[in-house]
Design an enzyme around this catalytic site. Structure first.
Site, PDB file in Angstrom:
ATOM      1  N   HIS A  72       0.686  -1.165  -0.018  1.00 21.80           N
ATOM      2  CA  HIS A  72       0.112  -0.113   0.006  1.00 21.80           C
ATOM      3  C   HIS A  72       0.867   1.452   0.202  1.00 21.80           C
ATOM      4  CE1 HIS A  72      -3.293  -2.397   1.190  1.00 21.80           C
ATOM      5  NE2 HIS A  72      -2.438  -3.167   1.901  1.00 21.80           N
ATOM      6  N   SER A  79      14.797  20.510 -16.407  1.00 26.34           N
ATOM      7  CA  SER A  79      13.566  21.220 -16.559  1.00 26.34           C
ATOM      8  C   SER A  79      14.009  22.708 -17.307  1.00 26.34           C
ATOM      9  CB  SER A  79      13.015  21.538 -14.901  1.00 26.34           C
ATOM     10  OG  SER A  79      12.073  22.750 -15.304  1.00 26.34           O
ATOM     11  N   LYS A 126      16.039  20.830 -11.217  1.00 24.38           N
ATOM     12  CA  LYS A 126      15.074  19.501 -11.394  1.00 24.38           C
ATOM     13  C   LYS A 126      16.171  18.674 -12.165  1.00 24.38           C
ATOM     14  CE  LYS A 126      10.914  19.334 -11.602  1.00 24.38           C
ATOM     15  NZ  LYS A 126       9.944  18.570 -10.847  1.00 24.38           N
ATOM     16  N   GLU A 156       9.564   7.650 -16.525  1.00 19.98           N
ATOM     17  CA  GLU A 156       8.140   7.885 -17.003  1.00 19.98           C
ATOM     18  C   GLU A 156       7.507   7.700 -18.109  1.00 19.98           C
ATOM     19  OE1 GLU A 156       7.706  12.172 -14.461  1.00 19.98           O
ATOM     20  OE2 GLU A 156       9.474  11.962 -15.742  1.00 19.98           O
TER      21      GLU A 156
END
Ligand code: ARG
Length: 456
Positions: free
Chosen positions: A154, A275, A281, A288
């Protein structure tokens, strides 16, 4: 046009464009030529062609390979699909003898044969690519067989495991994926050639000999089914979709673990992006995209299933829609798999971050097991351990910092030896069931994994 004199006028150009498949089925050129050469040999055996006619056709087909292999090759407007283009180029090369090649054959059994051959070869490529990734995964597991890290259910801390164990949890889905492509290959390896348009060819063709010639395992038992069966393509797409889903889950795990909140691993800069706005970043784009591609792969699977749903038997032009999803699934995975492999190979493990994230309460099951050892039924032991967890929480101390006196107030079965429960190394070692996270069990698992890679 292939049907020559039947029509009184030309096709509407927009319809011709819709109808044409050369732009994508040109990828079948090798298979179309291989299968056409096998057909020429079959016609020779059946004495439909003379030996020298067959030879001229076979050599001519070899000679047009480079033309079709050239990405700059421009089809003529009349080259509706790869089959038409091959026949046209062969005619230019060897003259009207080329017209004998299509004797007893239809594009219906031809395209099914070509596509199956392509999928068989694609399954082999997929198997190799999956195998390479599995090797990277196994090596990362090997590097962290003994390395403790928190295990989650979980997305909440559950029990300690090892990096090796977690990594190998990504290994076995890859092995299942490899097996799925092997099964899809077996489904594809049934020869349709000889079915002709739908009813079977009228010439005395030895279909089993063609199957042997082209590396098919068997021949289709029904000519109507032969030209309409695309189950193998669906099976390929399921193998691809399932693999994509498996990869998306590994990717998601690594996205979490490489973020600052977990920090268990560091992604090599070669697999991250920056970024354009935020200078600090470093984004896990490779992971992804791996996660994102799963959607596209599942889409291809459901798309082809919808194309097939309710199709009447034998060939319908809907079936021309079968190829693009398969090609794209293949290309997508061949792009994703090596990137994920490189990312995993270059991962830097952060043992201190993993250790810091393991808290004593992750061993509260072990506390219950301790009481089971003292004769308490597990359900009651679970209750008692739960009370201990609550008291520790109320007192704002770690589970292993509660004084023995307090533990004994909750249950007098607690003894001095309870402290040993919180020894992490011992806790891991206790889980030495086959398939468990104990380093000794993980070593056994690792051996099994290596064995799998060798037998692949
Ligand atoms: N381009 C077609 C396909 O991909 C080849 C088969 C055409 N057959 C036919 N009867 N029109 O399905």
């Amino acid at each position: 046009m292939l049907w020559g004199s039947r029509m009184g006028k030309d096709q509407d150009p927009a319809f011709a464009h819709l109808n044409a498949s050369f732009s994508f089925d040109r990828r079948l050129y090798r298979e179309d030529i291989d299968a056409s050469q096998a057909w020429a040999r079959a016609l020779d055996r059946a004495q439909v062609l003379t030996e020298s006619e067959a030879e001229t056709i076979i050599v001519g087909l070899d000679e047009i390979r480079p033309t079709l292999a050239d990405p700059a090759f421009e089809p003529l407007e009349t080259d509706e699909d790869i089959h038409t283009a091959v026949e046209r180029l062969l005619t230019e090369r060897i003259g009207s003898l080329a017209g004998k090649l299509h004797t007893g054959r239809s594009r219906n059994d031809q395209v099914a044969t070509d596509f199956r051959l392509w999928v068989m070869r694609a399954c082999d490529r997929m198997g190799d690519a999956v195998q390479n990734l599995a090797l990277s995964v196994m090596q990362s597991a090997q590097a962290g067989v003994n390395l403790p890290m928190p295990g989650y259910t979980h997305t909440r801390p559950a029990q300690p495991v090892t990096w090796g164990h977690w990594m190998l949890s990504a290994f076995w889905p890859l092995i299942r994926g490899r097996e799925r492509f092997a099964r899809a290959r077996a489904s594809a390896a049934v020869l349709p050639l000889g079915a002709a348009a739908l009813a079977g060819t009228t010439y005395p063709i030895d279909r089993k000999a063609i199957a042997n010639d082209l590396g098919f395992d068997s021949v289709s038992p029904n000519s109507i089914d032969a030209v309409s069966d695309r189950d193998f393509a669906v099976e390929f797409l399921f193998a691809a979709a399932m693999l994509g889903v498996s990869l998306s889950r590994v990717a998601e795990g690594l996205i979490l673990f490489s973020g600052p909140e977990y920090g268990f691993v560091e992604l090599d800069e070669a697999y991250t992006s920056g970024s354009s706005l935020m200078p600090q970043k470093r984004n896990p784009d490779a992971l992804e995209l791996t996660r994102g591609k799963a959607g596209r792969l599942v889409g291809h699977l459901t798309g082809l299933l919808m194309t097939l749903k309710g199709l009447p038997s034998a060939y319908d032009k809907d079936l021309q829609e079968d190829k693009q999803p398969v090609f794209d699934a293949h290309d997508t995975l061949l792009e994703v798999l090596p990137v994920l492999g490189g990312l995993i190979t270059t991962l830097e493990l952060r043992p201190e971050r993993m250790a810091a994230a393991i808290s004593p309460d992750m061993l509260s099951t072990d506390l219950a097991d301790y009481l089971v050892g003292k004769g308490l039924p597990f359900r009651e032991a679970h209750n008692v351990a739960g009370r201990v967890v609550r008291v520790a929480e109320e007192k704002q101390v770690a589970l292993d910092q509660l004084p023995l006196k307090e533990l004994q107030e909750i249950d007098d079965r607690f003894q001095r030896d309870v402290a040993e429960i919180f020894n992490l190394e011992a806790a891991l070692a206790r889980r030495n069931v086959l398939g468990g996270t104990a380093p000794s069990a993980v070593k056994t698992q690792l051996d099994a994994a290596k064995e799998m890679l060798n037998t692949g």
